[in-house]
Enzyme design. Structure first.
Site, PDB file in Angstrom:
ATOM      1  N   HIS A  71      -8.580  14.897   1.514  1.00 60.42           N
ATOM      2  CA  HIS A  71      -7.911  15.938   0.832  1.00 60.42           C
ATOM      3  C   HIS A  71      -8.339  17.023   1.650  1.00 60.42           C
ATOM      4  CE1 HIS A  71      -7.221  13.381  -3.200  1.00 60.42           C
ATOM      5  NE2 HIS A  71      -8.229  12.685  -2.346  1.00 60.42           N
ATOM      6  N   HIS A 105      -6.262   3.522   0.591  1.00 64.59           N
ATOM      7  CA  HIS A 105      -5.880   3.560   2.165  1.00 64.59           C
ATOM      8  C   HIS A 105      -6.752   5.025   2.377  1.00 64.59           C
ATOM      9  CE1 HIS A 105      -2.724   3.844   5.490  1.00 64.59           C
ATOM     10  NE2 HIS A 105      -3.813   4.756   5.671  1.00 64.59           N
ATOM     11  N   HIS A 128      -3.986   1.180   8.519  1.00 64.85           N
ATOM     12  CA  HIS A 128      -4.834   0.842   7.241  1.00 64.85           C
ATOM     13  C   HIS A 128      -6.056   0.447   7.166  1.00 64.85           C
ATOM     14  CE1 HIS A 128      -4.843  -0.206   3.049  1.00 64.85           C
ATOM     15  NE2 HIS A 128      -5.425  -0.833   3.297  1.00 64.85           N
ATOM     16  N   ASP A 166      -0.047  16.631  -1.378  1.00 66.38           N
ATOM     17  CA  ASP A 166      -0.306  15.733  -2.399  1.00 66.38           C
ATOM     18  C   ASP A 166       0.921  16.117  -3.504  1.00 66.38           C
ATOM     19  OD1 ASP A 166      -3.315  14.532  -3.346  1.00 66.38           O
ATOM     20  OD2 ASP A 166      -1.790  14.930  -4.835  1.00 66.38           O
ATOM     21  N   HIS A 172      -8.049   8.550   3.134  1.00 63.92           N
ATOM     22  CA  HIS A 172      -7.428   9.530   3.091  1.00 63.92           C
ATOM     23  C   HIS A 172      -8.400  10.877   2.816  1.00 63.92           C
ATOM     24  CE1 HIS A 172      -7.106   8.022  -1.049  1.00 63.92           C
ATOM     25  NE2 HIS A 172      -7.436   9.351  -1.633  1.00 63.92           N
ATOM     26  N   CYS A 195       0.382   3.321   3.141  1.00 62.21           N
ATOM     27  CA  CYS A 195       1.265   2.651   4.451  1.00 62.21           C
ATOM     28  C   CYS A 195       2.947   2.835   4.257  1.00 62.21           C
ATOM     29  CB  CYS A 195       1.052   1.215   4.403  1.00 62.21           C
ATOM     30  SG  CYS A 195      -0.636   0.725   5.008  1.00 62.21           S
ATOM     31  N   CYS A 208       0.932  -1.193   0.014  1.00 60.39           N
ATOM     32  CA  CYS A 208      -0.036  -0.135   0.110  1.00 60.39           C
ATOM     33  C   CYS A 208       0.717   1.231   0.070  1.00 60.39           C
ATOM     34  CB  CYS A 208      -0.884  -0.013   1.153  1.00 60.39           C
ATOM     35  SG  CYS A 208      -1.759   1.647   1.520  1.00 60.39           S
ATOM     36  N   ASN A 230     -12.469  10.559  -1.359  1.00 61.46           N
ATOM     37  CA  ASN A 230     -12.980   9.564  -2.399  1.00 61.46           C
ATOM     38  C   ASN A 230     -13.256   8.055  -2.053  1.00 61.46           C
ATOM     39  OD1 ASN A 230     -13.076  12.022  -4.284  1.00 61.46           O
ATOM     40  ND2 ASN A 230     -11.259  11.656  -4.754  1.00 61.46           N
TER      41      ASN A 230
HETATM   42  P1  AMP Z   1      -7.872   9.718  -4.605  1.00 60.53           P
HETATM   43  O1  AMP Z   1      -7.628   9.710  -5.938  1.00 60.53           O
HETATM   44  O2  AMP Z   1      -8.915  10.281  -3.760  1.00 60.53           O
HETATM   45  O3  AMP Z   1      -7.532   8.010  -3.985  1.00 60.53           O
HETATM   46  O4  AMP Z   1      -6.396  10.395  -4.119  1.00 60.53           O
HETATM   47  C1  AMP Z   1      -5.017   9.904  -4.143  1.00 60.53           C
HETATM   48  C2  AMP Z   1      -4.274  11.337  -4.266  1.00 60.53           C
HETATM   49  O5  AMP Z   1      -2.989  10.744  -3.658  1.00 60.53           O
HETATM   50  C3  AMP Z   1      -3.978  11.863  -5.459  1.00 60.53           C
HETATM   51  O6  AMP Z   1      -4.502  13.304  -5.247  1.00 60.53           O
HETATM   52  C4  AMP Z   1      -2.620  11.605  -5.913  1.00 60.53           C
HETATM   53  O7  AMP Z   1      -2.108  13.077  -6.395  1.00 60.53           O
HETATM   54  C5  AMP Z   1      -2.012  11.450  -4.375  1.00 60.53           C
HETATM   55  N1  AMP Z   1      -0.720  10.749  -4.520  1.00 60.53           N
HETATM   56  C6  AMP Z   1      -0.426   9.766  -5.225  1.00 60.53           C
HETATM   57  N2  AMP Z   1       0.744   9.358  -4.877  1.00 60.53           N
HETATM   58  C7  AMP Z   1       1.113  10.216  -3.978  1.00 60.53           C
HETATM   59  C8  AMP Z   1       2.752  10.305  -3.544  1.00 60.53           C
HETATM   60  N3  AMP Z   1       3.481   9.498  -3.529  1.00 60.53           N
HETATM   61  N4  AMP Z   1       2.781  11.360  -2.399  1.00 60.53           N
HETATM   62  C9  AMP Z   1       1.743  12.233  -2.236  1.00 60.53           C
HETATM   63  N5  AMP Z   1       0.560  12.098  -2.856  1.00 60.53           N
HETATM   64  C10 AMP Z   1       0.389  11.022  -3.774  1.00 60.53           C
HETATM   65 ZN    ZN Z   2      -2.257   1.295   3.684  1.00 61.60          ZN
END
Ligand code: AMP
Ligand code: ZN
Length: 112
Positions: A100, A96, A45, A29, A98, A6, A3, A85
């Site tokens: 925003h 995982h 997680h 982000d 999250h 994680c 993940c 989302n």
């Molecule tokens: P979601 O589409 O709601 O699942 O959001 C996932 C978010 O994770 C997106 O806005 C990506 O830009 C962000 N993301 C993906 N990989 C990374 C990373 N390595 N570091 C920071 N943000 C990330």
């Molecule tokens: Zn995770």
């Protein structure tokens, strides 16, 4: 478990940390959709908002406390938006839980 978030929590993948305590981690982000775009996650997680139940829901309240703290520390006094989302229709790309935290400009009235 393979993940991404994680791995960010345990330092295997680097991130721009904004906040950390024993339960919660927040970082910028990588592909910001607003001038201020931070992700707030539980260290534990949890797949998505669809997996919140009586056993783990306290973390959501803590995440909102942290969001308010981050907003104050970053002078988001004009307001912000918190989005999570979940699943395919919600366009969740990292599985995982999250949240925003978006701000830094006038956000769109539309949410979808
Ligand atoms: P979601 O589409 O709601 O699942 O959001 C996932 C978010 O994770 C997106 O806005 C990506 O830009 C962000 N993301 C993906 N990989 C990374 C990373 N390595 N570091 C920071 N943000 C990330
Ligand atoms: Zn995770």
């Amino acid at each position: 478990m393979d993940c991404l978030f994680c791995k960010i929590v345990n330092g295997e993948i680097p991130s721009q940390k904004v906040y950390e305590d024993k339960d919660i981690f927040a970082f910028k982000d990588i592909n910001p959709q607003a001038p201020f775009h931070v992700l707030i996650i539980p260290k534990e997680h949890i797949n998505s908002a669809a997996d919140i139940d009586d056993n783990n829901s306290k973390i959501v309240a803590k995440i909102f406390e942290v969001a308010s703290k981050i907003a104050k520390e970053n002078n988001l006094e004009n307001g912000f938006r918190i989005v999570t989302n979940s699943g395919e229709y919600g366009c969740q790309s990292v599985h995982h839980l999250h949240f925003h935290l978006l701000s830094g400009k006038q956000l769109s009235e539309k949410m979808c």
